[in-house]
Design an enzyme around this catalytic site. Structure first.
Site, PDB file in Angstrom:
ATOM      1  N   LYS A  98       0.843  -1.190   0.000  1.00 17.31           N
ATOM      2  CA  LYS A  98       0.000   0.000   0.000  1.00 17.31           C
ATOM      3  C   LYS A  98       0.884   1.248   0.000  1.00 17.31           C
ATOM      4  CE  LYS A  98       1.246   0.830   4.228  1.00 17.31           C
ATOM      5  NZ  LYS A  98       2.189   1.945   4.448  1.00 17.31           N
ATOM      6  N   TYR A 236       4.974   5.697  19.840  1.00 14.07           N
ATOM      7  CA  TYR A 236       4.174   4.737  19.074  1.00 14.07           C
ATOM      8  C   TYR A 236       2.720   4.710  19.544  1.00 14.07           C
ATOM      9  CZ  TYR A 236       2.660   0.454  16.822  1.00 14.07           C
ATOM     10  OH  TYR A 236       1.976  -0.459  16.061  1.00 14.07           O
TER      11      TYR A 236
END
Length: 336
Positions: A98, A236
């Site tokens: 992607k 994160y």
């Protein structure tokens, strides 16, 4: 008679290929890594020494091989359209990292070409194949949180090394195309394809010429809003939550769970909180299985067609809305 394994060629020696996709291709009983191409034969050989197949110098030479049934394309985003088109013209099925293309126009042209040549073209958006999302969809449909009112989705990670390919505008780097597509696809998964971009913001690094992060506000025709955040200069975070009229459901590790991770789904209601642990799953193995099933049995995958185009269109719209707003200190306003 059992069909021969799907003979796979790999165009490019990207880190994601070595880390996750090539092990999945090697492990699947219906696929065989036949060749791996790089612009330098030594790099290709370093991969074939680990994963099998023949090293090939040059992507064109791999596409010329009659022993290749399908190719996996883990190239930088800006190179996807060119090499996917060449692979389709060469008669190969394609599994692409992607995004399939960096614009809706290019994505539509590629899907049209694949259909015209009766070839399979899938976008390897691995998180969509993980069953934790189907579980959440079922819970929402069953009324676990009442009527859906709002969605939040966040995906970000710390800064990479200075020479990381994500910081190169010449190959389609930047947070929106590499990371922002995850929250965008999440909104499409739950709110449908008729979403409008109500506002967008990008933090652009003027020296590098790429966006390092951003946010977008989307709206659905029935009044549900989605607030999306993404970036590559953060601690994160990889999660989303659906907020309804009677409760809230959240996915704690939504986008990059390792194969050993047991997903935790939390459902919060007025007087009750429930944590549900699901079995671990390898979403890269799921992508390979979906690709094989689409080629062998024609099984729909959810990794092609209108959803890919809707995603590409929203990326175009987020970028256009963010860049249309005057800059201030390297940031671009969320206000329309």
């Amino acid at each position: 008679m059992t069909a021969h394994p799907l003979r796979m060629g790999v165009i490019g020696c990207a880190a994601i290929a070595a880390r996750r996709m090539l092990p999945a291709l090697v492990a699947h009983p219906a696929t065989e890594v036949a060749a791996i191409a790089s612009r330098q034969e030594a790099k290709a050989r370093s991969f074939t020494d680990r994963f099998g197949g023949e090293p090939v110098e040059g992507y064109d030479r791999l596409l010329e091989r009659p022993d290749i049934d399908a190719v996996y394309v883990p190239l930088p985003a800006l190179l996807h359209a060119e090499w996917i088109e060449r692979a389709l013209q060469a008669g190969k099925h394609v599994l692409s990292e992607k995004p399939l293309a960096t614009t809706r126009k290019d994505a539509e042209e590629l899907l049209t070409l694949a259909a015209a040549r009766d070839l399979v073209l899938l976008e390897s958006f691995m998180f969509l194949t993980h069953s934790q999302h189907a579980f959440v969809q079922r819970k929402v449909a069953e009324g676990a949180i009442g009527d859906l009112r709002h969605l939040t989705a966040e995906f970000a990670f710390p800064a990479k090394a200075a020479d990381d390919i994500r910081y190169r505008p010449d190959v389609g780097g930047g947070a929106l195309t590499d990371i922002g597509v995850y929250p965008i696809r999440t909104a499409l998964m739950y709110l449908g394809g008729e979403l409008d971009v109500l506002g967008a913001w990008l933090h652009v690094d003027e020296d590098r010429g790429v966006d390092l992060g951003g946010s977008a506000l989307l709206g659905s025709p029935d009044g549900v809003a989605a607030h999306l955040t993404f970036g590559m200069e953060h601690s994160y975070r990889s999660q989303y939550a659906l907020w309804g009229s009677h409760g809230r459901i959240s996915v704690r590790w939504a986008y990059t769970p390792p194969p050993t991770h047991s997903p935790l789904i939390r459902i919060e209601q007025q007087d009750h909180v429930e944590d549900i642990t699901l079995p671990p799953e390898d979403q890269f193995a799921n992508v390979v299985a979906a690709f094989v099933a689409r080629i062998r049995q024609g099984t729909p995958s959810g990794l092609e067609g209108e959803s890919v185009l809707a995603q590409a269109a929203l990326v175009d719209d987020v970028r256009a809305r963010a860049l249309a707003v005057p800059r201030s200190g390297g940031a671009r306003s969320l206000l329309p």
